[in-house]
Design an enzyme around this catalytic site. Structure first.
Site, short mmCIF file in Angstrom:
data_model
loop_
_atom_site.label_atom_id
_atom_site.label_comp_id
_atom_site.label_asym_id
_atom_site.label_seq_id
_atom_site.Cartn_x
_atom_site.Cartn_y
_atom_site.Cartn_z
N LYS A 94 3.16 -14.37 -10.85
CA LYS A 94 3.94 -15.59 -11.15
C LYS A 94 3.37 -16.27 -12.41
O LYS A 94 4.10 -16.64 -13.31
CB LYS A 94 3.86 -16.55 -9.99
CG LYS A 94 4.29 -17.98 -10.32
CD LYS A 94 4.25 -18.93 -9.15
CE LYS A 94 2.92 -19.55 -8.92
NZ LYS A 94 2.57 -20.70 -9.77
N ASN A 95 2.04 -16.40 -12.45
CA ASN A 95 1.42 -17.17 -13.52
C ASN A 95 1.31 -16.42 -14.83
O ASN A 95 0.85 -16.96 -15.84
CB ASN A 95 0.05 -17.70 -13.07
CG ASN A 95 0.21 -18.78 -12.01
OD1 ASN A 95 1.33 -19.25 -11.75
ND2 ASN A 95 -0.86 -19.14 -11.37
N CYS B 247 1.31 -33.44 -9.33
CA CYS B 247 1.82 -32.71 -8.16
C CYS B 247 0.80 -32.98 -7.04
O CYS B 247 -0.15 -33.73 -7.20
CB CYS B 247 1.95 -31.23 -8.46
SG CYS B 247 0.37 -30.40 -8.57
N ARG C 225 -2.66 -33.65 -13.14
CA ARG C 225 -2.21 -32.56 -14.03
C ARG C 225 -1.74 -33.08 -15.40
O ARG C 225 -0.62 -32.91 -15.81
CB ARG C 225 -1.09 -31.75 -13.37
CG ARG C 225 -1.29 -31.36 -11.92
CD ARG C 225 -2.26 -30.22 -11.70
NE ARG C 225 -1.88 -28.97 -12.30
CZ ARG C 225 -1.11 -28.04 -11.71
NH1 ARG C 225 -0.59 -28.29 -10.54
NH2 ARG C 225 -0.83 -26.91 -12.33
N ASP D 191 -7.08 -20.97 -7.35
CA ASP D 191 -5.89 -20.59 -6.58
C ASP D 191 -6.22 -19.73 -5.38
O ASP D 191 -5.34 -19.41 -4.58
CB ASP D 191 -4.90 -19.84 -7.48
CG ASP D 191 -4.30 -20.74 -8.52
OD1 ASP D 191 -3.66 -20.23 -9.45
OD2 ASP D 191 -4.49 -21.97 -8.42
N ARG E 198 7.70 -20.44 -3.64
CA ARG E 198 7.53 -20.64 -5.08
C ARG E 198 6.68 -19.53 -5.67
O ARG E 198 6.82 -19.16 -6.83
CB ARG E 198 6.84 -21.98 -5.35
CG ARG E 198 7.67 -23.19 -5.00
CD ARG E 198 7.04 -24.44 -5.53
NE ARG E 198 6.76 -24.32 -6.96
CZ ARG E 198 6.30 -25.32 -7.69
NH1 ARG E 198 6.08 -26.50 -7.13
NH2 ARG E 198 6.06 -25.17 -8.98
C1 EPZ Z 1 -2.51 -22.92 -14.25
O1 EPZ Z 1 -2.18 -24.30 -14.18
C2 EPZ Z 1 -1.86 -22.26 -13.05
N1 EPZ Z 1 -0.41 -22.41 -13.12
C3 EPZ Z 1 -2.39 -22.90 -11.76
O2 EPZ Z 1 -1.83 -22.20 -10.67
C4 EPZ Z 1 -3.90 -22.71 -11.72
O3 EPZ Z 1 -4.42 -23.35 -10.58
C5 EPZ Z 1 -4.53 -23.32 -12.98
O4 EPZ Z 1 -3.94 -22.73 -14.16
C6 EPZ Z 1 -6.03 -23.09 -13.05
O5 EPZ Z 1 -6.30 -21.72 -13.02
C7 EPZ Z 1 0.29 -21.57 -13.91
O6 EPZ Z 1 -0.27 -20.71 -14.57
C8 EPZ Z 1 1.77 -21.74 -13.93
P1 EPZ Z 1 -5.14 -25.90 -16.34
P2 EPZ Z 1 -2.51 -25.27 -15.44
O7 EPZ Z 1 -4.46 -26.45 -17.54
O8 EPZ Z 1 -2.30 -24.52 -16.69
C9 EPZ Z 1 -6.91 -30.29 -16.46
C10 EPZ Z 1 -0.73 -21.93 -8.62
O9 EPZ Z 1 -1.07 -22.20 -7.47
N2 EPZ Z 1 -6.07 -30.47 -17.67
O10 EPZ Z 1 -6.06 -24.72 -16.50
O11 EPZ Z 1 -1.77 -26.52 -15.23
C11 EPZ Z 1 -6.08 -30.12 -15.20
O12 EPZ Z 1 -5.72 -31.38 -14.67
C12 EPZ Z 1 -0.98 -22.92 -9.75
O13 EPZ Z 1 -0.18 -20.85 -8.98
C13 EPZ Z 1 -6.21 -31.62 -18.41
O14 EPZ Z 1 -6.99 -32.50 -18.09
O15 EPZ Z 1 -4.06 -25.51 -15.22
C14 EPZ Z 1 -7.02 -29.37 -14.29
O16 EPZ Z 1 -7.91 -30.27 -13.69
C15 EPZ Z 1 -1.59 -24.21 -9.22
N3 EPZ Z 1 -5.43 -31.77 -19.53
C16 EPZ Z 1 -7.80 -28.48 -15.26
O17 EPZ Z 1 -7.63 -29.06 -16.56
C17 EPZ Z 1 -4.54 -30.81 -19.94
O18 EPZ Z 1 -3.88 -30.99 -20.97
C18 EPZ Z 1 -7.29 -27.04 -15.33
O19 EPZ Z 1 -5.90 -27.11 -15.59
C19 EPZ Z 1 -4.42 -29.64 -19.15
C20 EPZ Z 1 -5.20 -29.48 -18.03
#
Ligand code: EPZ
Length: 417
Positions: free
Chosen positions: A22-23, A117, A122, A304, A396
């Site tokens: 998915k990701n 969410c 996020r 995850d 999802r």
């Molecule tokens: C991706 O989300 C995945 N989703 C998530 O999977 C996964 O948990 C996550 O990466 C971490 O591996 C998809 O790929 C569609 P991040 P993403 O940006 O990109 C903070 C699932 O269950 N952050 O690596 O949103 C954020 O709040 C989902 O399949 C900022 O502060 O994750 C988090 O604490 C859930 N500012 C951390 O960084 C930003 O601009 C990591 O988030 C972006 C992120």
């Protein structure tokens, strides 16, 4: 709303086909905005989030064909509408991945802020700051990201690892004039898969698989065909299913190197994880041992996989400390697991799990995608009947999970309505 009923206690045996990730599929679909296409993705999973991204790309004016029998997604055409509306984006945060491609290709984009969410606020500040470093002018107006400008290459150092920000900037950099360097980039296998696809479209990218990506941008991107990488989180989830039921599963198509330290932690817990020519063979012969884990960016233990691993630890011998370092609210499965007899105390970002001999089936509530599957895992091991409510979360990110589990011996069925 659909529910899933499980009667636990049966060791799982057999082979499970692991679907495309998915990701990986979601950013790959967004990459179709970078070229007139067609972009053909094979090994495409049939998931609610894929349908949402298809709806968004059609809103932008692309044609999207999802051939579920052939497991292909074909995107073609050029975007005519540059706004990603709130009513789609709020359904799926990954919609923000259209921002970089739309801006890089058309010089402007208006994308709803995704909002938070269940697992956290996020924010997308790293996406925005990175695009500004590529020369974009960005304002936040009425809940929308309004971006415009012709992008030029730059050196971008991420203050913290972000999968989505790395993906947005990687895609935008392919059409930004000159060289872009992404430093402290995320290294998840899905990023490497996106980079391979962009290379097939004609992009020039170095450093794939490392935390430093170098992109020579500016040339138009071309039609391509790309196979979506197998889903390492689905593979890890089924590995936990074999372990928690004391069974043996072959995970068809799974790749050991994509599990990162999940494989090491499972082995520390007493689970046998072996590579085969066509995937991974996961066996649990003796007792489970408590083993501590801290979630980290890849190749660390995937956030995850945290909920699924916690379900496993509830029936291990001894205690385990589970620390969630990526998201601020990713323990919502804890009270539900406790309803099934698990012994868990948590404070802030750490949970202590003390193993119990047996869980007992109970009605439980799913709250987010990975929490819902952790409740299914617990139900597979529990004595008696478990009903998991609100399984739309599950749909999802998992393709027909109840069918895949039933095929390897689980007593599980979906109750419609
Ligand atoms: C991706 O989300 C995945 N989703 C998530 O999977 C996964 O948990 C996550 O990466 C971490 O591996 C998809 O790929 C569609 P991040 P993403 O940006 O990109 C903070 C699932 O269950 N952050 O690596 O949103 C954020 O709040 C989902 O399949 C900022 O502060 O994750 C988090 O604490 C859930 N500012 C951390 O960084 C930003 O601009 C990591 O988030 C972006 C992120």
């Amino acid at each position: 709303m659909d529910r899933i009923r499980i009667r636990g206690g049966r060791p799982l045996q057999g082979s499970v086909p692991i679907s495309g990730a998915k990701n990986a599929a979601l950013p790959l679909m967004a990459a179709a905005l970078l070229a007139d296409g067609p972009l053909v993705l094979s090994n495409a999973p049939d998931l609610a989030d894929i349908a949402t991204m298809a709806q968004l790309l059609r809103h932008h004016g692309l044609s999207v064909e999802h051939d579920k029998a052939a497991r292909t997604l074909t995107m073609s055409g050029a975007a005519t509408e540059l706004e990603a509306p709130y009513d789609i984006v709020r359904k799926m945060r990954a919609s923000v991945l259209v921002l970089g491609p739309l801006l890089a290709r058309f010089g402007r984009a208006r994308v709803s802020l995704p909002g938070g969410c269940a697992i956290g606020t996020r924010p997308v500040d790293l996406h925005i700051k990175g695009l500004e470093q590529l020369g974009a002018e960005i304002e936040i107006t009425a809940g929308y990201i309004e971006a415009r400008g012709k992008l030029r290459g730059a050196r971008i150092i991420f203050p913290q690892v972000s999968v989505g920000a790395t993906e947005n900037l990687l895609m935008a950099a392919c059409l930004a004039e000159g060289e872009t360097e992404l430093v402290n980039a995320a290294r998840e296998p899905e990023i490497g898969d996106l980079a391979m696809c962009l290379m097939r479209m004609g992009a020039r990218i170095e450093g794939i698989g490392t935390d430093r990506l170098r992109i020579e941008g500016g040339a138009p991107l071309l039609p391509a065909t790309h196979p979506i990488v197998p889903d390492r989180i689905e593979a890890g989830t089924f590995a936990c299913a074999a372990a928690i039921t004391g069974g043996q599963l072959h995970l068809d198509g799974a790749r050991l190197e994509h599990l990162g330290s999940v494989a090491r932690v499972l082995r520390d817990a007493g689970v046998d994880v072996a590579e085969t020519h066509t995937g991974l063979l996961v066996t649990r012969r003796n007792g489970l041992r408590g083993a501590d884990v801290m979630t980290e960016p890849f190749p660390g233990f995937a956030t995850d996989m945290q909920a699924q691993y916690m379900a496993l630890m509830t029936v291990a011998e001894g205690a385990s400390m589970i620390t969630e370092t990526i998201f601020e609210n990713r323990f919502m499965h804890v009270p539900e697991l406790m309803r099934m007899g698990a012994r868990i105390n948590f404070h802030g970002s750490s949970a202590i799990v003390r193993g119990v001999p047996k869980l007992s089936g109970a009605p439980v509530m799913a709250t987010d995608l990975r929490a819902s599957v952790s409740l299914i895992l617990a139900g597979l091991a529990a004595e008696g009947e478990t009903i998991v409510n609100r399984v739309y979360h599950l749909d999802r990110g998992y393709e027909r999970v109840e069918d895949k589990l039933a095929a390897v011996g689980a007593d599980i069925e979906r109750l419609a309505g």
